[in-house]
Write an enzyme that holds these catalytic residues in place. Structure first.
Site, short mmCIF file in Angstrom:
data_model
loop_
_atom_site.label_atom_id
_atom_site.label_comp_id
_atom_site.label_asym_id
_atom_site.label_seq_id
_atom_site.Cartn_x
_atom_site.Cartn_y
_atom_site.Cartn_z
N ARG A 117 0.86 -1.19 0.00
CA ARG A 117 0.00 0.00 0.00
C ARG A 117 0.90 1.24 0.00
O ARG A 117 1.79 1.35 0.83
CB ARG A 117 -0.86 -0.06 1.27
N THR A 121 -0.86 7.66 -1.21
CA THR A 121 -2.12 7.56 -1.96
C THR A 121 -3.05 6.49 -1.38
O THR A 121 -4.23 6.46 -1.72
CB THR A 121 -1.84 7.19 -3.43
N ASP A 217 0.38 -0.87 13.06
CA ASP A 217 0.77 -1.49 11.80
C ASP A 217 1.03 -2.98 12.04
O ASP A 217 1.98 -3.35 12.73
CB ASP A 217 2.03 -0.81 11.26
N ASP A 220 4.50 -4.32 10.94
CA ASP A 220 5.58 -3.88 11.81
C ASP A 220 5.53 -4.59 13.16
O ASP A 220 6.56 -4.95 13.73
CB ASP A 220 5.49 -2.36 12.06
N1 URA Z 1 -2.66 -1.62 8.01
C1 URA Z 1 -2.25 -1.87 9.29
O1 URA Z 1 -1.32 -2.64 9.51
N2 URA Z 1 -2.90 -1.23 10.29
C2 URA Z 1 -3.94 -0.41 10.10
O2 URA Z 1 -4.49 0.10 11.08
C3 URA Z 1 -4.33 -0.16 8.76
C4 URA Z 1 -3.69 -0.78 7.74
#
Ligand code: URA
Length: 226
Positions: A117, A121, A217, A220
């Site tokens: 992603r 954008t 995330d 992460d």
């Molecule tokens: N991707 C993620 O890892 N966390 C989010 O909150 C949104 C997209």
């Protein structure tokens, strides 16, 4: 939640959303959300949660009759029908869900779809694929931890539909209402059944496209920041 729409071709397509309502799932999800939970525990919790979600997600997995003998006599049971289900983790973060899924469906085949992603954008693009060319007749289980804007899952479903998939179940740890709405709107033209199974439908997205309250995330937290 069941959304049934008449497709222009006269067929009926369904999108179903199942929020797993179970105290053990809520307990594990709370620990997963906690910012103090470190990667090793986070990975273990994801694994356990996915196995619980997979139980719900495979409720309609196709089976066929199987004649066996118990030590006491003959009986008819069931076994998974051919073709085998296909599990597709969406890389990177979906990889952290694979073991939890295949624990429940050990004979499933596994394909890979790498999507990234763009953080500005929020558009998703494909960077790696390893999937059968023909997915017609296959039950596909896509693993994507966060249904946030919906961009990644919409792109993944389009990709799978292009290869003939008509029965796709997405297993997501968390979903945001915005992502669910986009998934419904942007797959409306596809002739396929979509099921989404998630541990929670959260409040909203923030301005960066993160789910609130979410868990941060997912990639992460699973693998560290790279
Ligand atoms: N991707 C993620 O890892 N966390 C989010 O909150 C949104 C997209």
């Amino acid at each position: 939640m069941l959304i049934v729409a008449d497709h222009p071709t006269g067929t009926v397509r369904r999108m179903r959303m199942h929020v797993a309502d179970h105290p053990l799932i809520a307990h594990k999800l709370t620990a997963l959300r906690d910012e103090r939970t470190e990667s090793p525990t986070f990975r273990r919790l994801v694994d356990e949660l996915v196995t619980l979600l997979a139980y719900e997600a495979t409720r309609e997995v196709r089976v066929e009759p199987s004649e066996i003998r118990t030590p006491v006599g003959p009986t008819t049971g069931v076994r998974l029908a051919a073709p085998k289900p296909l599990v597709v983790p969406i890389l990177r973060a979906g990889l952290g869900m694979l073991d939890g899924m295949t624990r429940l469906l050990p004979t499933a085949e596994v394909g890979f779809l790498g999507m990234i992603r763009d953080e500005e954008t929020l558009q998703a693009s494909t960077y790696a694929t390893r999937l059968p060319d023909d997915l017609s007749g296959r039950q596909v289980f896509a693993l994507d931890p966060m249904l946030a804007t919906g961009g990644t899952l919409v792109a993944a479903i389009n990709f799978l539909a292009d290869r003939g998939a008509t029965d796709i179940t997405a297993i997501c740890l968390l979903a945001a209402p915005e992502g669910v709405a986009r998934l419904e709107a942007e797959t409306a033209e596809l002739e396929l059944d979509i099921n989404v199974v998630t541990a929670a439908l959260d409040e909203r997205l923030n301005e960066l496209g993160y789910i609130v309250p979410g868990l941060g995330d997912a990639g992460d937290r699973l693998y560290g920041v790279v």
